[in-house]
Every structure is written in C-alpha cells, then in structure tokens.
Design a protein around this motif. Structure first.
Motif, PDB file in Angstrom:
ATOM      1  N   LEU A 213       0.800  -1.106  -0.071  1.00 41.92           N
ATOM      2  CA  LEU A 213       0.075   0.018  -0.064  1.00 41.92           C
ATOM      3  C   LEU A 213       0.941   1.272  -0.034  1.00 41.92           C
ATOM      4  CD1 LEU A 213      -2.856  -0.964   2.529  1.00 41.92           C
ATOM      5  CD2 LEU A 213      -3.070  -0.789   0.034  1.00 41.92           C
ATOM      6  N   SER A 214       2.011   1.219   0.580  1.00 37.67           N
ATOM      7  CA  SER A 214       2.871   2.312   0.706  1.00 37.67           C
ATOM      8  C   SER A 214       3.469   2.427  -0.764  1.00 37.67           C
ATOM      9  CB  SER A 214       4.015   2.038   1.495  1.00 37.67           C
ATOM     10  OG  SER A 214       3.809   1.816   2.840  1.00 37.67           O
ATOM     11  N   LEU A 219       3.452   5.804  -5.752  1.00 36.42           N
ATOM     12  CA  LEU A 219       3.466   5.751  -7.436  1.00 36.42           C
ATOM     13  C   LEU A 219       2.176   6.919  -7.656  1.00 36.42           C
ATOM     14  CD1 LEU A 219       4.377   2.415  -8.077  1.00 36.42           C
ATOM     15  CD2 LEU A 219       5.783   4.596  -8.423  1.00 36.42           C
ATOM     16  N   GLU A 220       0.963   6.370  -7.045  1.00 34.24           N
ATOM     17  CA  GLU A 220      -0.254   7.152  -7.643  1.00 34.24           C
ATOM     18  C   GLU A 220      -0.263   8.598  -7.410  1.00 34.24           C
ATOM     19  OE1 GLU A 220      -3.812   5.093  -6.002  1.00 34.24           O
ATOM     20  OE2 GLU A 220      -3.377   3.518  -7.719  1.00 34.24           O
ATOM     21  N   VAL A 277       6.148  16.374  -2.033  1.00 33.93           N
ATOM     22  CA  VAL A 277       5.167  15.345  -1.609  1.00 33.93           C
ATOM     23  C   VAL A 277       5.896  14.043  -1.651  1.00 33.93           C
ATOM     24  CG1 VAL A 277       2.932  14.081  -2.596  1.00 33.93           C
ATOM     25  CG2 VAL A 277       3.075  16.484  -2.579  1.00 33.93           C
ATOM     26  N   ALA A 278       6.714  13.930  -2.549  1.00 31.43           N
ATOM     27  CA  ALA A 278       7.318  12.465  -2.727  1.00 31.43           C
ATOM     28  C   ALA A 278       8.280  12.466  -1.486  1.00 31.43           C
ATOM     29  CB  ALA A 278       8.249  12.641  -4.087  1.00 31.43           C
ATOM     30  N   LEU A 282       8.183   9.585   0.951  1.00 24.54           N
ATOM     31  CA  LEU A 282       9.289   8.458   1.049  1.00 24.54           C
ATOM     32  C   LEU A 282       9.598   8.126   2.761  1.00 24.54           C
ATOM     33  CD1 LEU A 282      11.454   9.368  -1.762  1.00 24.54           C
ATOM     34  CD2 LEU A 282      10.304   7.233  -1.298  1.00 24.54           C
ATOM     35  N   ARG A 283       9.711   9.521   3.636  1.00 24.71           N
ATOM     36  CA  ARG A 283       9.826   9.446   4.824  1.00 24.71           C
ATOM     37  C   ARG A 283       8.733   8.893   5.570  1.00 24.71           C
ATOM     38  NH1 ARG A 283      12.218  15.408   6.596  1.00 24.71           N
ATOM     39  NH2 ARG A 283      14.210  15.226   5.220  1.00 24.71           N
ATOM     40  N   ALA A 284       7.489   8.984   5.142  1.00 19.59           N
ATOM     41  CA  ALA A 284       6.558   8.152   5.949  1.00 19.59           C
ATOM     42  C   ALA A 284       6.518   6.854   5.690  1.00 19.59           C
ATOM     43  CB  ALA A 284       5.135   8.886   5.460  1.00 19.59           C
TER      44      ALA A 284
END
Length: 296
Positions: A213-214, A219-220, A277-278, A282-284
């Motif tokens: 899901l991450s 990607l979406e 946002v990316a 990525l950190r999340a």
C-alpha cells in the motif's frame, strides 16, 4: 585477475550510454524550463525578450488563480488517492478469494487501466454523465428522479470518479501481488485460535500489505499530481475554476495567454510540489517499514 579486468570494458563505459540518455531525457527539459522561467517570453510579441529575474514567479504568486489551482490539485490528489486505495484494497481482497469466473472477473476489473485517459474522459462525459443521453440520467429518469448534470453541478467529484476508475485497477493489481506472498499457515493458525474475518484483516492481512500500500500511495500520488487529459477533455478546468489544477493552469498560461515565461515558472512550482510530496511520502514509508522491522 589483471588479465580478466583488462579483457572486459570498464563498467563506466557500459553504463555511460544509459546515463547519457537519462541526463538528456530528464535534465535538458528541466534546464530549459528553468531558463525560460527567468525570461520575458510572450508568443504574441516574440521580439520583446529579456531577463526578468523572479518577475515571472512574482506574477504567478500574485495571481489568485495560482492558489486556487494549488488547492484544487491537492484536493484532486488526496481524494483520488483515498478512493483508489480503498476500492483497490477491497477488490484485491475479493479477487483473492476463490469463486467461479474469478479469472474473467480479474481481467474485466483490470481493463480500465489500459484505456487512454482522453478516451476514458470521453466515455464518462458523453456516455455516463451526460444530462440528456448519459446512462446515469436514464437511470435517474427511470426512477422518477431529476437528471443531474454531473460535470456542471459536481465537477471535482466527477473528475475524481474518472481518475479513480482508471487507477483502481493499478491498486488492485499491486494488492493481489502482495496477497500472493501471504503465508496460508498464519491465516490457518489465526482461524484455529478463533480469529474472525475482521481480526484476520486487521492484525494479519493489513500489516502484511503495508509495504504494498505504501508503494501504491507513492506511485499514484506522483501520477495524480500531473493529471491533465481528463480535465482538459471533460471540464476544461471549469465551471469557473472548479477543476483548474496546477498542470491545467500551466497549460492556460502557455497556450491561452501565450506567456511562456510564467508557464515555465508554474512548471517549476509543479516540480517543487512533486518533490515535496514525494519526500514526505518516502519519509512516511521509511518510518512505516522501520516500525514493521522492529515489531518483527
């Protein structure tokens, strides 16, 4: 060892063509965009050229339309993301269960992902949401209800529906792929211990799909930030500014107002927004994976 090293070409020369192509494909357009964002370049007056510094950026930031488009972009991204993740997870779990005709249903459910965005928008606009000829209006009249002009009365939810219809199959595919690696003995042990369907999903299936899901979310989100064809075909950014996102605003600045410099500045803002946002995602995702590893 020396003879073996001398026999083959260095690794650098093997990678050089791919690296050169990657640089030309990605960095040259970015450099040109940065260059034009600092230039006065209006197509209707090409002779009036020159360096304007941050003038294009200040012009864009002082335009109320920019802030509206930024809000619409974030609304479209997070709304579409929520719908695709929820329905993709539900369909993935459904198609993971054995039932007659499962292979055919999987194929039909995945097929919208292969429809071109413009074609998808035309189908929804003219065949489904049209207030006179659309399927939704026919169903409403059959039930004795008034027909709804979806693209005029509910423009942003309509765009979210079009985008989600295209991208739910992508989330479904990745969820199905993640479920293939789910160990059956763990589920059987949970059922023996008396776990119900919700407990299985909450404590076994969902943690197992966390990485999948991450990836879906990351990607979406990147693709949703550049949604353009659906808006151009279905609503043209309207009514008013209801569906004017940042990519569509860049299009308007370049091909409606012919202000290439301001459009380039908007493109730079779009790149910055995508990177922010990316980076956040990525950190999340990294924190999520570290938490899972600690628990394991």
């Amino acid at each position: 060892m020396t003879a073996r090293k001398a026999a083959g070409p260095p690794t650098f020369w093997l990678l050089a063509p791919a690296v050169l192509f990657l640089i030309l494909w990605t960095q040259v357009p970015l450099v040109l965009t940065l260059y034009y964002s600092f230039q006065r370049y209006v197509l209707v007056n090409p002779d009036l050229r020159g360096f304007v510094g941050f003038g294009n950026y200040l012009s864009l930031l002082s335009d109320p339309t920019f802030w509206v488009s930024l809000e619409r972009t974030l609304l479209l991204v997070f709304s579409s993301l929520a719908v695709t993740v929820v329905f993709g997870l539900a369909l993935g779990l459904l198609f993971y269960q054995p039932f007659p005709g499962r292979s055919l249903m999987r194929t039909l459910a995945i097929s919208p992902f292969f429809v071109m965005p413009v074609v998808s928008a035309l189908i929804w606009k003219n065949m489904l949401m049209h207030p006179v000829y659309g399927l939704f209006s026919w169903v409403a009249r059959a039930l004795g209800l008034p027909a709804v002009d979806w693209l005029a009365q509910y423009p942003m939810p309509s765009i979210v529906a079009i985008v989600a219809w295209q991208w739910i199959p992508f989330a479904t595919l990745l969820v199905l792929t993640g479920l293939q690696s789910l160990p059956h003995d763990v589920l059987e042990a949970a059922r023996i211990d008396g776990a119900g369907p919700w407990q299985e999903f909450r404590y076994i299936v969902l943690p197992h799909l966390a990485r999948t899901l991450s990836v879906v979310v990351m990607l979406e989100t990147i693709f949703f930030l550049s949604i353009f064809a659906e808006i151009y075909t279905a609503t043209s950014g309207g009514p008013g500014l209801a569906t004017t996102t940042l990519p569509y605003l860049i299009f308007l600045k370049a091909f409606a107002e012919y202000r290439i410099g301001v459009a380039a500045a908007g493109a730079v803002f779009a790149v910055i927004l995508a990177n922010i946002v990316a980076l956040f995602l990525l950190r999340a995702i990294g924190r999520n994976l570290q938490t899972q590893e600690v628990r394991a």
